[in-house]
Design a protein around this motif. Structure first.
Motif, mmCIF file in Angstrom:
data_model
loop_
_atom_site.group_PDB
_atom_site.id
_atom_site.type_symbol
_atom_site.label_atom_id
_atom_site.label_comp_id
_atom_site.label_asym_id
_atom_site.label_seq_id
_atom_site.Cartn_x
_atom_site.Cartn_y
_atom_site.Cartn_z
ATOM 1 N N PHE A 123 34.734 37.257 39.635
ATOM 2 C CA PHE A 123 35.352 35.950 39.904
ATOM 3 C C PHE A 123 35.047 35.427 41.303
ATOM 4 C CE2 PHE A 123 38.951 35.939 42.861
ATOM 5 C CZ PHE A 123 39.053 37.286 43.164
ATOM 6 N N LYS A 124 34.614 36.314 42.206
ATOM 7 C CA LYS A 124 34.364 35.862 43.577
ATOM 8 C C LYS A 124 33.277 34.786 43.642
ATOM 9 C CE LYS A 124 36.352 39.762 45.941
ATOM 10 N NZ LYS A 124 36.739 40.626 44.792
ATOM 11 N N ASP A 125 32.393 34.754 42.643
ATOM 12 C CA ASP A 125 31.381 33.690 42.590
ATOM 13 C C ASP A 125 32.011 32.296 42.494
ATOM 14 O OD1 ASP A 125 29.161 35.437 42.575
ATOM 15 O OD2 ASP A 125 29.306 35.697 40.405
ATOM 16 N N GLY A 154 30.456 46.627 47.532
ATOM 17 C CA GLY A 154 29.954 46.168 46.233
ATOM 18 C C GLY A 154 30.135 44.678 45.990
ATOM 19 N N ASP A 155 31.272 44.295 45.414
ATOM 20 C CA ASP A 155 31.459 42.934 44.891
ATOM 21 C C ASP A 155 31.307 41.803 45.899
ATOM 22 O OD1 ASP A 155 31.811 43.879 42.400
ATOM 23 O OD2 ASP A 155 33.981 43.555 42.318
ATOM 24 N N THR A 156 31.988 41.912 47.042
ATOM 25 C CA THR A 156 32.002 40.791 47.981
ATOM 26 C C THR A 156 30.619 40.540 48.561
ATOM 27 O OG1 THR A 156 34.201 41.510 48.561
ATOM 28 C CG2 THR A 156 33.248 39.813 49.934
ATOM 29 N N SER A 267 45.209 42.020 41.375
ATOM 30 C CA SER A 267 45.260 41.660 42.795
ATOM 31 C C SER A 267 44.919 42.806 43.731
ATOM 32 C CB SER A 267 46.651 41.129 43.151
ATOM 33 O OG SER A 267 46.896 39.926 42.473
ATOM 34 N N GLY A 268 44.260 42.445 44.835
ATOM 35 C CA GLY A 268 43.925 43.391 45.897
ATOM 36 C C GLY A 268 44.297 42.780 47.233
ATOM 37 N N ASN A 269 43.444 41.876 47.707
ATOM 38 C CA ASN A 269 43.707 41.199 48.973
ATOM 39 C C ASN A 269 44.611 39.978 48.828
ATOM 40 O OD1 ASN A 269 42.761 42.378 51.348
ATOM 41 N ND2 ASN A 269 40.647 42.072 50.680
ATOM 42 N N PHE A 270 45.101 39.713 47.633
ATOM 43 C CA PHE A 270 46.054 38.623 47.399
ATOM 44 C C PHE A 270 45.421 37.242 47.538
ATOM 45 C CE2 PHE A 270 50.127 36.265 48.044
ATOM 46 C CZ PHE A 270 50.879 36.856 47.048
ATOM 47 N N GLY A 271 44.070 37.163 47.526
ATOM 48 C CA GLY A 271 43.431 35.861 47.664
ATOM 49 C C GLY A 271 43.519 35.072 46.367
ATOM 50 N N ASN A 272 43.261 35.744 45.263
ATOM 51 C CA ASN A 272 43.249 35.087 43.967
ATOM 52 C C ASN A 272 44.644 34.555 43.612
ATOM 53 O OD1 ASN A 272 42.433 34.230 41.474
ATOM 54 N ND2 ASN A 272 41.697 36.222 40.758
ATOM 55 N N VAL A 273 45.643 35.415 43.681
ATOM 56 C CA VAL A 273 46.982 34.979 43.269
ATOM 57 C C VAL A 273 47.587 34.023 44.300
ATOM 58 C CG1 VAL A 273 48.341 36.899 44.243
ATOM 59 C CG2 VAL A 273 49.110 35.771 42.146
ATOM 60 N N PRO A 322 38.112 49.582 41.430
ATOM 61 C CA PRO A 322 37.891 49.771 42.871
ATOM 62 C C PRO A 322 38.023 48.504 43.710
ATOM 63 C CG PRO A 322 35.808 49.872 41.678
ATOM 64 C CD PRO A 322 36.891 49.867 40.640
ATOM 65 N N SER A 323 37.829 47.328 43.095
ATOM 66 C CA SER A 323 37.913 46.113 43.906
ATOM 67 C C SER A 323 39.355 45.773 44.263
ATOM 68 C CB SER A 323 37.274 44.938 43.175
ATOM 69 O OG SER A 323 35.928 45.255 42.891
ATOM 70 N N MET A 324 40.291 46.556 43.753
ATOM 71 C CA MET A 324 41.696 46.371 44.107
ATOM 72 C C MET A 324 42.219 47.541 44.929
ATOM 73 S SD MET A 324 42.535 44.882 40.360
ATOM 74 C CE MET A 324 44.198 45.470 40.234
ATOM 75 N N GLU A 426 40.435 37.018 34.058
ATOM 76 C CA GLU A 426 39.372 38.020 33.888
ATOM 77 C C GLU A 426 38.557 38.005 35.172
ATOM 78 O OE1 GLU A 426 35.483 37.839 31.123
ATOM 79 O OE2 GLU A 426 35.755 36.761 32.999
ATOM 80 N N THR A 427 38.597 39.104 35.933
ATOM 81 C CA THR A 427 38.002 39.062 37.272
ATOM 82 C C THR A 427 36.598 39.663 37.352
ATOM 83 O OG1 THR A 427 39.198 41.062 37.915
ATOM 84 C CG2 THR A 427 40.211 38.948 38.495
ATOM 85 N N ALA A 428 36.159 40.370 36.331
ATOM 86 C CA ALA A 428 34.777 40.879 36.331
ATOM 87 C C ALA A 428 34.352 41.145 34.897
ATOM 88 C CB ALA A 428 34.657 42.162 37.145
HETATM 89 C C1 PLP Z 1 38.070 41.061 44.591
HETATM 90 C C2 PLP Z 1 38.478 41.479 43.221
HETATM 91 C C3 PLP Z 1 39.841 41.579 42.833
HETATM 92 C C4 PLP Z 1 40.975 41.321 43.801
HETATM 93 O O1 PLP Z 1 41.103 39.978 44.175
HETATM 94 P P1 PLP Z 1 41.949 39.582 45.463
HETATM 95 O O2 PLP Z 1 41.677 38.151 45.691
HETATM 96 O O3 PLP Z 1 41.444 40.457 46.586
HETATM 97 O O4 PLP Z 1 43.392 39.855 45.164
HETATM 98 C C5 PLP Z 1 40.132 41.907 41.521
HETATM 99 N N1 PLP Z 1 39.150 42.191 40.630
HETATM 100 C C6 PLP Z 1 37.843 42.118 40.966
HETATM 101 C C7 PLP Z 1 36.819 42.460 39.944
HETATM 102 C C8 PLP Z 1 37.452 41.765 42.262
HETATM 103 O O5 PLP Z 1 36.138 41.714 42.582
#
Ligand code: PLP
Length: 480
Positions: A123-125, A154-156, A267-273, A322-324, A426-428
């Motif tokens: 989803f970062k794209d 990896g992802d970022t 959620s990980g860094n709380f950017g998405n939510v 792992p991205s979380m 769906e984040t990946a």
């Molecule tokens: C970065 C990422 C997350 C976490 O998103 P945040 O904005 O950091 O909360 C969740 N899933 C995937 C696949 C990611 O790449």
């Protein structure tokens, strides 16, 4: 629109003034001074818009120092079916973020909001592609250049490279830990041949790469001479770009703007939510914002108890989502600012306390009760839950979901309400985490055509020891 710092100590700045900045000078994060309000009538007018036009409508509210024609051109160029179809013919590609409805579970329609059809399949794209075009635009306007320095596990890193490749005035120096990423991830990044992208594989682990970035950035003279910048997750433009798909998801899931929809966000860094929170503050009829964590459950603990207890790196688990794997959620401060009535001095004290004492405890504070007024609830998922959810969704709905999305589905099911549709972000795509998918299902996930055989492509990567002087020398040698 003016932007202020969550710690109350910054002058008011415009969108373009904060676009290339990281933290505010007082250590806080930039936030809009107020939230534009979207009426039901406006929402209804937006129902017929394409994703690119919707992005234009949302973004113009936050970036009034970009001429409308320019912004329109940027959003049109960013959100195309070609960029967001992950290389295959895709009926739904024009919608950019289609919904895959799973089905009805105890009276609630549950669906996946697909955010992973961009070039790196995560989803970062969605935000990073916009950021690439905004950066190029802003730099050209000011005749400036930018050298982006980052570390990635990896992802970022790959999302940043795919967003910045070929962009004028921008170079990317991305440090990654040699031999610590999956073959797929290495191939995705290292196969880029663009002359403005430099992959640097560092002997060591991710933290060593991260330390190198910090050491170079802390040399302020070097930083300014070589125009070093970052694309980290606290960048405001990334957050606001993500607001758009909450609107898009809501509009696609409903027929009337009287309906409410809940969103569940891995959620990980709380950017998405955080982007979901902003959409809700703008008046989007969101019932619940469900924060899903993995075994690294700092956020789940906070939303359940009011106690924020950041973990140390040594207490952060390596998990199969792992991205979380985050111990300190960098965008969380943005929510705290709104939650505590935008009291910058208080936010400053609390985050100083996070540094000195590792957190703050509001479990007995009257403000604890106000968390639910913002729609937030939470839950956590484990490796076993993840495997089970991937198996169950594959069996019942014939869809293979990735490990992060599985955490979302697991937690979403704890908060279903009759008649309130639930969208899980769906984040990946599962191909990025095939090892765990194979463990769950006994077979490998499908790979989009564009990615078949990428491990065999020639790679362009520079191997280096984790030595600050060597990194600096490399940057000097490649910026003239
Ligand atoms: C970065 C990422 C997350 C976490 O998103 P945040 O904005 O950091 O909360 C969740 N899933 C995937 C696949 C990611 O790449």
């Amino acid at each position: 629109m003016k932007y202020i710092s969550t710690r109350g100590g910054s002058e008011e700045l415009s969108f373009l003034e904060i676009l290339l900045a990281g933290l505010a000078p007082d250590g806080g994060l930039y936030m809009p001074k107020h939230y534009p309000q979207i009426s039901k009538e406006t929402l209804d007018e937006w129902r017929s818009l394409s994703y690119a036009d919707l992005a234009f409508e949302v973004l113009r509210l936050f970036s009034d120092d970009i001429p409308l024609d320019d912004l329109k051109a940027i959003t049109q160029k960013t959100y195309t079916a070609q960029v967001y179809c992950n290389g295959r013919e895709y009926d739904d590609a024009n919608h950019i973020t289609p919904i895959h409805w799973l089905g009805n579970e105890s009276g609630t329609e549950i669906g996946l909001l697909s955010l992973s059809n961009g070039p790196t399949l995560a989803f970062k794209d969605m935000a990073m592609q916009l950021l690439g075009n905004l950066f190029e635009y802003a730099l050209a306007k000011e005749h400036r250049e930018l050298n982006i320095l980052g570390a990635t596990s990896g992802d970022t890193g790959s999302a940043a490279e795919y967003a910045m490749r070929g962009k004028k005035g921008i170079r990317v120096f991305m440090l990654s830990p040699a031999g610590k990423m999956s073959q797929f991830q290495c191939a995705q990044m290292y196969s880029l041949q663009d002359p403005n992208i430099f992959n640097i594989a560092i002997e060591g682990v991710f933290d060593d790469a991260q330390d190198m970035v910090k050491a170079v950035s802390n040399d302020l003279a070097f930083k300014s001479t070589y125009k070093i910048g970052t694309v980290n997750s606290i960048n405001w433009a990334r957050v606001v770009a993500q607001v758009v798909y909450y609107f898009a998801g809501y509009l696609r899931a409903t027929k009337s703007s009287d309906e409410k929809v809940s969103f569940c966000v891995p959620s990980g860094n709380f950017g998405n939510v955080c982007a979901g929170h902003i959409a809700r503050m703008m008046g989007l009829p969101i019932q619940k914002l469900v924060v899903a964590t993995n075994e690294n459950d700092v956020l789940d603990e906070f939303f359940k108890t009011g106690h924020y207890r950041a973990r140390k790196s040594a207490e952060t688990f390596h998990t199969s989502s792992p991205s979380m794997d985050i111990s300190k959620a960098s965008n969380f401060e943005r929510f705290v600012f709104d939650w505590l009535d935008r009291d910058g001095a208080l936010v400053k004290d609390l985050f100083a306390q996070v540094e000195t004492q590792g957190g703050f405890d509001y479990s007995a504070h009257p403000a604890k009760k106000r968390i639910e007024q913002f729609g937030f609830v939470s839950g956590r998922s484990t490796h076993a839950n993840r495997l089970h959810t991937i198996q169950q969704v594959a069996r019942v709905y014939s869809i293979v979901i990735d490990t992060h999305t599985a955490d979302g589905v697991k937690v979403a099911r704890e908060y279903l309400e009759p008649k309130v549709k639930m969208l899980v972000l769906e984040t990946a795509l599962p191909v990025k985490f095939s090892e765990t998918i194979e463990e769950a299902l006994g077979y490998l996930p499908e790979r989009p055509d564009a990615f078949i055989g990428i491990e065999k492509l020639p790679q362009r990567v520079f191997n280096m020891k984790p030595e600050v002087a060597a990194i600096k020398e490399f940057i000097v040698g490649h910026t003239s």
